[in-house]
Design an enzyme around this catalytic site. Structure first.
Site, PDB file in Angstrom:
ATOM      1  CB  SER A  86      -2.948   2.653  -0.246  1.00 59.64           C
ATOM      2  OG  SER A  86      -1.984   2.719  -1.017  1.00 59.64           O
ATOM      3  CG  ASN A  95      -2.117  -0.796   0.985  1.00 55.94           C
ATOM      4  OD1 ASN A  95      -2.754  -0.451   0.874  1.00 55.94           O
ATOM      5  ND2 ASN A  95      -2.411  -2.448   1.651  1.00 55.94           N
ATOM      6  CD  GLU A  96       4.210   1.471  -3.526  1.00 55.85           C
ATOM      7  OE1 GLU A  96       4.881   2.374  -2.107  1.00 55.85           O
ATOM      8  OE2 GLU A  96       4.891   0.102  -4.041  1.00 55.85           O
ATOM      9  N   PRO A  97       2.205   5.403  -1.100  1.00 54.47           N
ATOM     10  CG  PRO A  97       3.851   6.133  -0.149  1.00 54.47           C
ATOM     11  CD  PRO A  97       3.796   4.687  -0.596  1.00 54.47           C
TER      12      PRO A  97
END
Length: 310
Positions: free
Chosen positions: A8, A4-6
């Site tokens: 998300s 979950n990348e920045p």
């Protein structure tokens, strides 16, 4: 958490995501180079994770300290997906000391409440105060202490001067000058692989040498697995060009260069290098180790390469 990348969102579920540059760089070592890291991955979404009855967040190492502090103590934000775990009623973070180092309860416990003012805690607090105020330790005042949650420490010592002096002297004593080190003795340094010695204790090595000690640095392993293929290419290109310039056997140098290039073309990520390539990488590391020793004043004769199995 997961991939979950920045950015998300908290309502996202299991899905295919595109990995950002930072994630791919972090994973490069596991895939034998960034070029081999997939650009996409399947990850559980934050909403999916939060449906679990219990959540364990595990982090180790000092490189995780900053993000752990943001995840555990920071504001809930899509910039750090792990902050959403703060909303879960049964989430626990399992951390080693290094990963927990920037948590307030570890880094600056005195801002949360009473602490036992042991020597290590006092030293940490005074160094922290100097950093916060931008002052030298001996310049710290009673006002500095009272304005930064350190009134109890000030009360224990009665004034800023005694605290400042004690901590300053303790820090000074940690810096070992040449006079405190052995002189005209035999010193053996064991280094796991080339360059660990100079990176970890280059200044100390130089001081020991200046004290006329006989120093031997024993490199336990060759460290050849740390040499990239492109470094081998660069060195072989140099050898081939130098052979032509110096009138050496340029044809032999060219054959070796061609054989190594062919092995690289056949090699898949994770494959073991040919023995000849391993030897070339060993020689590269040895030359680096010798150059590092010479940079701190030691002669190349100080190096001993044990080449133990890794």
């Amino acid at each position: 958490i997961g991939f979950n990348e920045p950015g998300s969102a908290p309502d996202e579920r299991t899905r295919l995501v595109t990995l950002d540059t930072v994630t791919r760089k972090d994973a490069a070592a596991d895939f034998f180079g960034e070029d081999n890291v997939p650009r996409e991955a399947v990850t559980m979404g934050i909403a999916t994770i939060l449906e679990a009855r219990e959540i364990a967040l595990i982090a180790t190492g000092e490189h995780k300290a900053e993000i752990v502090a943001r995840a555990v103590e920071g504001d809930i934000s899509q910039d750090v997906a792990a902050t959403f775990l703060q909303r879960h009623p049964n989430a626990t973070a399992y951390l080693d000391a290094a990963a927990a180092a920037q948590l307030t309860r570890i880094h600056t416990p005195w801002v949360l409440g009473p602490v036992e003012w042991t020597e290590p805690i006092t030293e940490r607090a005074v160094v922290w105060l100097a950093e916060q105020t931008g002052k030298a330790i001996l310049k710290l005042t009673e006002r500095d202490y009272t304005e930064h949650h350190l009134s109890p420490l000030l009360a224990k010592h009665g004034a800023a001067g005694p605290i400042n002096g004690t901590v300053f002297n303790r820090l000074r004593d940690k810096i070992r000058g040449r006079r405190r080190l052995p002189s005209r003795r035999s010193v053996v340094v064991f280094s796991p692989h080339p360059d660990d010695d100079v990176i970890s204790m280059g200044g100390l090595l130089r001081k020991l040498w200046e004290n006329e000690n006989a120093i031997v640095v024993a490199y336990m392993t060759s460290g050849n697995i740390a040499v990239f293929d492109h470094d081998v290419r660069r060195h072989l290109d140099f050898v081939e060009r130098a052979a032509t310039t110096l009138g050496l056997d340029a044809a032999a140098a060219h054959r070796v260069h061609a054989d190594v290039e062919a092995s690289f073309e056949r090699k898949a990520p994770g494959d073991v290098d040919l023995p000849a390539v391993q030897e070339l990488k060993r020689v590269i590391r040895e030359s680096e180790a010798i150059a590092a020793l010479e940079s701190v004043g030691l002669p190349r004769s100080s190096a001993r390469f044990l080449n133990l199995p890794f």
